[in-house]
Design a protein around this motif. Structure first.
Motif, PDB file in Angstrom:
ATOM      1  N   ARG A 105      10.882   3.285   2.141  1.00 25.44           N
ATOM      2  CA  ARG A 105      11.009   3.243   0.538  1.00 25.44           C
ATOM      3  C   ARG A 105      10.761   1.790   0.532  1.00 25.44           C
ATOM      4  O   ARG A 105      12.211   1.437   0.357  1.00 25.44           O
ATOM      5  CB  ARG A 105      12.108   4.831   0.306  1.00 25.44           C
ATOM      6  N   ASP A 106       9.912   1.303  -0.775  1.00 28.44           N
ATOM      7  CA  ASP A 106      10.508  -0.373  -1.026  1.00 28.44           C
ATOM      8  C   ASP A 106      11.340  -0.093  -2.156  1.00 28.44           C
ATOM      9  O   ASP A 106      11.870   1.420  -2.568  1.00 28.44           O
ATOM     10  CB  ASP A 106       8.617  -0.594  -1.612  1.00 28.44           C
ATOM     11  N   ASN A 107      11.382  -0.863  -2.336  1.00 26.39           N
ATOM     12  CA  ASN A 107      12.779  -1.343  -4.023  1.00 26.39           C
ATOM     13  C   ASN A 107      12.170  -0.506  -4.927  1.00 26.39           C
ATOM     14  O   ASN A 107      12.802   0.684  -5.529  1.00 26.39           O
ATOM     15  CB  ASN A 107      12.854  -2.589  -4.393  1.00 26.39           C
ATOM     16  N   GLU A 108      10.855  -0.209  -5.088  1.00 25.55           N
ATOM     17  CA  GLU A 108      10.355   0.332  -6.563  1.00 25.55           C
ATOM     18  C   GLU A 108      10.621   2.226  -6.332  1.00 25.55           C
ATOM     19  O   GLU A 108       9.979   2.940  -6.808  1.00 25.55           O
ATOM     20  CB  GLU A 108       8.877  -0.072  -6.910  1.00 25.55           C
ATOM     21  N   GLY A 109      11.027   2.619  -5.153  1.00 25.11           N
ATOM     22  CA  GLY A 109      10.645   3.898  -4.757  1.00 25.11           C
ATOM     23  C   GLY A 109       9.308   4.087  -4.103  1.00 25.11           C
ATOM     24  O   GLY A 109       9.796   5.944  -3.715  1.00 25.11           O
ATOM     25  N   LYS A 110       8.359   3.382  -3.347  1.00 19.12           N
ATOM     26  CA  LYS A 110       7.478   4.082  -3.089  1.00 19.12           C
ATOM     27  C   LYS A 110       7.571   4.646  -1.819  1.00 19.12           C
ATOM     28  O   LYS A 110       8.304   3.644  -1.365  1.00 19.12           O
ATOM     29  CB  LYS A 110       6.081   3.095  -3.490  1.00 19.12           C
ATOM     30  N   LEU A 111       7.299   5.488  -1.529  1.00 18.75           N
ATOM     31  CA  LEU A 111       7.289   6.093   0.598  1.00 18.75           C
ATOM     32  C   LEU A 111       6.002   5.539   1.478  1.00 18.75           C
ATOM     33  O   LEU A 111       5.106   5.843   0.602  1.00 18.75           O
ATOM     34  CB  LEU A 111       7.492   6.939   0.454  1.00 18.75           C
ATOM     35  N   HIS A 112       6.105   5.381   2.063  1.00 12.02           N
ATOM     36  CA  HIS A 112       5.718   4.723   2.932  1.00 12.02           C
ATOM     37  C   HIS A 112       5.413   5.525   4.696  1.00 12.02           C
ATOM     38  O   HIS A 112       6.795   5.144   5.068  1.00 12.02           O
ATOM     39  CB  HIS A 112       5.393   3.771   3.168  1.00 12.02           C
ATOM     40  N   LEU A 113       4.949   5.685   4.967  1.00 10.71           N
ATOM     41  CA  LEU A 113       4.605   6.908   6.607  1.00 10.71           C
ATOM     42  C   LEU A 113       3.811   6.111   7.102  1.00 10.71           C
ATOM     43  O   LEU A 113       2.674   5.883   6.712  1.00 10.71           O
ATOM     44  CB  LEU A 113       4.535   8.360   6.010  1.00 10.71           C
ATOM     45  N   VAL A 114       4.242   6.041   8.304  1.00 13.83           N
ATOM     46  CA  VAL A 114       3.541   5.685   9.885  1.00 13.83           C
ATOM     47  C   VAL A 114       4.024   6.460  10.792  1.00 13.83           C
ATOM     48  O   VAL A 114       4.656   7.156  11.189  1.00 13.83           O
ATOM     49  CB  VAL A 114       3.636   3.603   9.892  1.00 13.83           C
TER      50      VAL A 114
END
Length: 489
Positions: free
Chosen positions: A428-437
């Motif tokens: 989860r980046d600092n802006e709150g966006k979730l990245h899943l791999v």
């Protein structure tokens, strides 16, 4: 992290847009590839070099650029594994490589001459007096001019009380990207940037190399001078090579060092460039190690006081199990250079010399010990067995079930979660966006792990590296890690 000190304005060579022919194609625009192309052009060989990004923007950009024939404790290691004659040939190759770099970068006409300088190199130990004495003996038997030092050596600039050390004079330090651009500008070869090779197909006239953009390059001979030997099928590189990550930082507020230093106890290295101190170390297998970058800065502060970081970065180098790079022929008309074991400057130069001779049907007396087809069971069997066990453990991790979910991951953090019934990597980046791999490495299926310092997903088995979104940025994988859907959150 990963803002390298050397990054500069990108070179501006064209991108390949047409099918072409050449006698020799060099794949890879790092120091080794550029030097190889330069030497072939100087011999009158019709040569083309292609680079998937810009010259020097790969592993060369992550180096600290200490060009020396003193490679940690390599000579005692080689004496034990392949004998003193093999150690002597390794030294001879690197002495020739260092001489080539001096000739090119200190030449009166070299644009980079003002930033390149001859420099002494110190290999030292706080504890290991016997180990240093053994390495000194081996280096001298290999024909390297060097001398012993102790804690009273006046030229030793670090604020340490050392037990013993080795001084090797007249080595070289330089800014790597500026040096590459300088050498490339003086080469008589065709250079194409942002041109990525994706396959090499055997043909009646040599090889047809296809690019990512669809062009075809017909070449009699192909030299693969990439950090990891892409385009080389079925050569078991994932077994013969492994990756290690190291960290570096450029700092202000420290004394300017005239010499270069490497400590065998902790593996920390120091050199200056201009007013900046460049410190590197904390080397480990590709599997992420918590707080490694922080410990590097703490080590610098403990030695030099309050220093201010300008930038810091990590590098992901290829290592061989016997400590000797793979340089030479892997197939009819196909050559590689890889596995420089963290000492890429002189090894790149010696590799360029070897490859430029082999490509025209000639040889150098020291080329044989670098052969990619050599048997490493005797000289590197213990390391190879360890590598295989790590790979097996990495694959077994895919069978475990995590307890976390994506909702448990805080901003700026990453973890392994259960998502749609699968083990999934979540950041989860600092802006709150979730990245899943997907956690399954596309190369051979090992479980990748989060590297908090570099903010990448790293494969502990074979060294592939991926961005938070799963984009592959380091081989051996040539595919992205499948990005999971985030709609369930």
């Amino acid at each position: 992290m990963n803002e390298t000190y050397w990054k500069t304005t990108a070179s501006k060579y064209p991108t390949l847009t047409d099918d072409i022919r050449c006698s020799c194609l060099v794949v890879g625009g790092g120091l080794c590839g550029v030097l190889t192309a330069y030497l072939l052009g100087k011999r009158g060989v019709d040569t083309v070099l292609i680079e998937k990004e810009h010259l020097g923007f790969g592993k060369t950009m992550g180096t600290t650029a200490k060009a020396t024939v003193c490679h940690n404790m390599i000579y005692t290691r080689l004496e034990k594994s392949i004998g003193m004659e093999g150690a002597r040939l390794y030294a001879e190759a690197n002495l020739h490589g260092l001489r080539l770099l001096r000739e090119l970068l200190l030449d009166d006409g070299a644009a980079s001459r003002g930033d390149c300088q001859r420099s002494d190199f110190f290999l030292y130990s706080i504890y290991g007096e016997r180990r240093i004495a053994a390495e000194l003996r081996c280096m001298r038997e290999c024909g390297i001019l060097c001398s012993p030092i102790n804690g009273r050596e006046s030229r030793f600039e670090l604020p340490l009380r050392i037990k013993s050390g080795i001084l090797v004079k007249d080595q070289l330090q330089f800014p790597p990207l500026k040096a590459i651009h300088d050498i490339a500008s003086r080469s008589n070869v065709g250079i194409y940037e942002e041109t990525e090779a994706v396959s090499a197909i055997r043909s009646h006239a040599g090889y047809i190399v296809k690019t990512k953009n669809g062009q075809a390059i017909q070449a009699s001979k192909v030299i693969v001078a990439t950090n990891y030997p892409v385009l080389v099928p079925r050569n078991l590189s994932f077994i013969k090579l492994y990756r290690e990550t190291s960290y570096a930082a450029a700092l202000t507020g420290a004394p300017v060092l005239r010499s270069m230093y490497f400590g065998i106890d902790g593996g920390y290295a120091y050199r200056s460039h201009g007013s900046a101190l460049i410190v590197s170390g904390e080397r480990h297998r590709t599997s992420p190690v918590p707080n490694a970058a922080d410990r590097l800065l703490e080590e610098a502060k403990a030695m030099f006081g309050e220093v201010t970081p300008l930038c810091s970065w990590s590098n992901n180098d290829c290592y061989t199990h016997d400590g000797i790079p793979y340089i030479g022929k892997t197939g009819d008309g196909l050559y590689i250079a890889s596995g420089f074991n963290g000492w890429g400057m002189t090894n790149s130069a010696s590799a360029a010399l070897i490859l430029s001779y082999l490509a025209v049907g000639e040889n150098l007396p020291f080329a044989g010990i670098f052969s990619p087809s050599r048997n490493i069971i005797k000289s590197g069997g213990e390391s190879l067995a360890h590598h295989i066990s790590i790979s097996a453990a990495g694959m077994a991790k895919n069978l475990t079930v995590p307890e976390l979910t994506a909702a448990d991951i805080r901003p700026g953090c990453a973890g392994i979660v259960s998502h749609n019934g699968k083990r999934t990597g979540a950041y989860r980046d600092n802006e709150g966006k979730l990245h899943l791999v997907s956690l399954k490495c596309p190369h051979l299926g090992c479980s990748i792990a989060w590297n908090p310092a570099a903010k990448t997903w790293d494969c502990p088995c074979h060294g592939s590296r991926f961005t938070p979104d799963g984009i592959c940025i380091s081989e051996p994988s040539t595919q992205n890690s499948c990005v999971e859907k985030t709609s369930a959150e």
